[in-house]
Design an enzyme around this catalytic site. Structure first.
Site, PDB file in Angstrom:
ATOM      1  N   HIS A 269       0.881  -1.134   0.012  1.00  0.00           N
ATOM      2  CA  HIS A 269       0.142  -0.132   0.114  1.00  0.00           C
ATOM      3  C   HIS A 269       0.870   1.275   0.073  1.00  0.00           C
ATOM      4  CE1 HIS A 269       0.717   1.029   4.288  1.00  0.00           C
ATOM      5  NE2 HIS A 269       0.381  -0.351   4.772  1.00  0.00           N
TER       6      HIS A 269
ATOM      7  N   SER B 156       1.933   4.128  -5.242  1.00  0.00           N
ATOM      8  CA  SER B 156       2.523   5.115  -4.595  1.00  0.00           C
ATOM      9  C   SER B 156       3.743   4.804  -3.801  1.00  0.00           C
ATOM     10  CB  SER B 156       1.432   5.875  -3.663  1.00  0.00           C
ATOM     11  OG  SER B 156       1.921   7.222  -3.487  1.00  0.00           O
TER      12      SER B 156
END
Length: 307
Positions: A66, A134
């Site tokens: 994540h 990201s």
């Protein structure tokens, strides 16, 4: 509206106080995980770090990472289409979610790679496919650069760590002295971030958003420190010429990291392909989970066909 969102609305309507909202949110998350074939697990590593992660499915291991301020549940929606094919492992990074939060630790991508490599070995996974969004993409790139023989492929979703591309709206704001909208110190800022990071966010009632905001608010001081470490680290020189097969995916309306960065990555990675997703922001796996999964399954099938 999908059945899990109907369940969420039903639970929301039954809720009547902050404690009930919190339990409601957890029930909804648990339902999403079960639907995706994922189970919450935890492990203590020999050097003292505690990881909490989701795992499900069988086949070649695929670890999903994540982004900054996120957690393991960011990949639950897309994982539903992946667990029938792969052993999917989705950890909370050290410093985020339910994993350890050592306040003075090194949170650079290289340090997170060392942590994740120790986790992978503890789970019996010496070689794996890596995906990351990201900051998670930045860490995946660093992992591949440091240990190329241990990474079979890369799935880079609006990946950080390549700073020579065009400046994004977020970057221009920060460079101009404005507030870093990725740092959350109250519920309104979390709601703002939810719409800023995604062009087409999934429906979530505001009381549920307020519950999700609490984790970010509690972690804000540490996240300030982590942001400085990752924003000051480029992986470009490390990955230049890296020949690991890579799928580079970007939301065409990403306001956090400019979509032009995808072409920079494509130039750096000779075995990469790029998918630009229209009407999508910084988190395609949440905004367009079905398309994201289909594109990834096609990519993996192409790798199998080339073996």
């Amino acid at each position: 509206m999908r059945w899990h969102l109907l369940l969420l609305v039903l639970l929301f309507n039954l809720a009547g106080c902050a404690g009930v909202f919190q339990r409601t949110a957890q029930l909804a998350l648990n339902a999403e995980r079960e639907r995706a074939g994922l189970e919450r697990k935890e492990i203590d590593l020999p050097h003292g770090l505690h990881y909490v992660y989701l795992e499900g499915g069988q086949g070649e291991p695929l670890m999903l990472l994540h982004g900054f301020g996120g957690n393991k549940d960011n990949f639950v929606r897309v994982a539903r289409a992946l667990t029938p094919h792969y052993r999917v492992i989705i950890p909370d990074h050290i410093g985020f979610g339910e994993s350890s939060h050592p306040p003075q630790a090194d949170y650079t991508p290289a340090a997170q790679v060392a942590n994740l490599r120790e986790l992978a070995r503890a789970l019996g996974v010496p070689r794996l496919h890596l995906g990351g969004n990201s900051m998670g993409g930045q860490i995946a790139l660093a992992y591949a650069a440091l240990h190329p023989d241990e990474v079979a492929s890369l799935w880079l979703i609006d990946a950080a760590g390549v700073w020579s591309g065009p400046k994004s709206e977020l970057a221009e704001t920060i460079l101009g002295g404005g507030r870093n909208r990725l740092i959350v110190r109250n519920e309104d800022q979390f709601a703002d971030l939810f719409s800023f990071a995604m062009s087409d966010p999934p429906f979530v009632p505001r009381p549920f958003l307020n519950v999700l905001a609490q984790e970010r608010i509690r972690n804000a001081d540490l996240e300030e420190r982590i942001f400085q470490q990752i924003a000051g680290t480029s992986v470009e020189q490390q990955i230049k010429g890296l020949r690991i097969p890579s799928l580079v995916v970007w939301g065409a309306e990403d306001r956090v990291i400019h979509p032009g960065t995808a072409e920079v990555l494509h130039t750096l990675l000779p075995r990469s392909e790029v998918i630009l997703m229209p009407a999508t922001g910084h988190m395609p796996m949440l905004e367009k989970p079905q398309q994201s999964a289909q594109d990834y399954l096609r990519f993996r099938a192409s790798l199998a066909g080339n073996q």
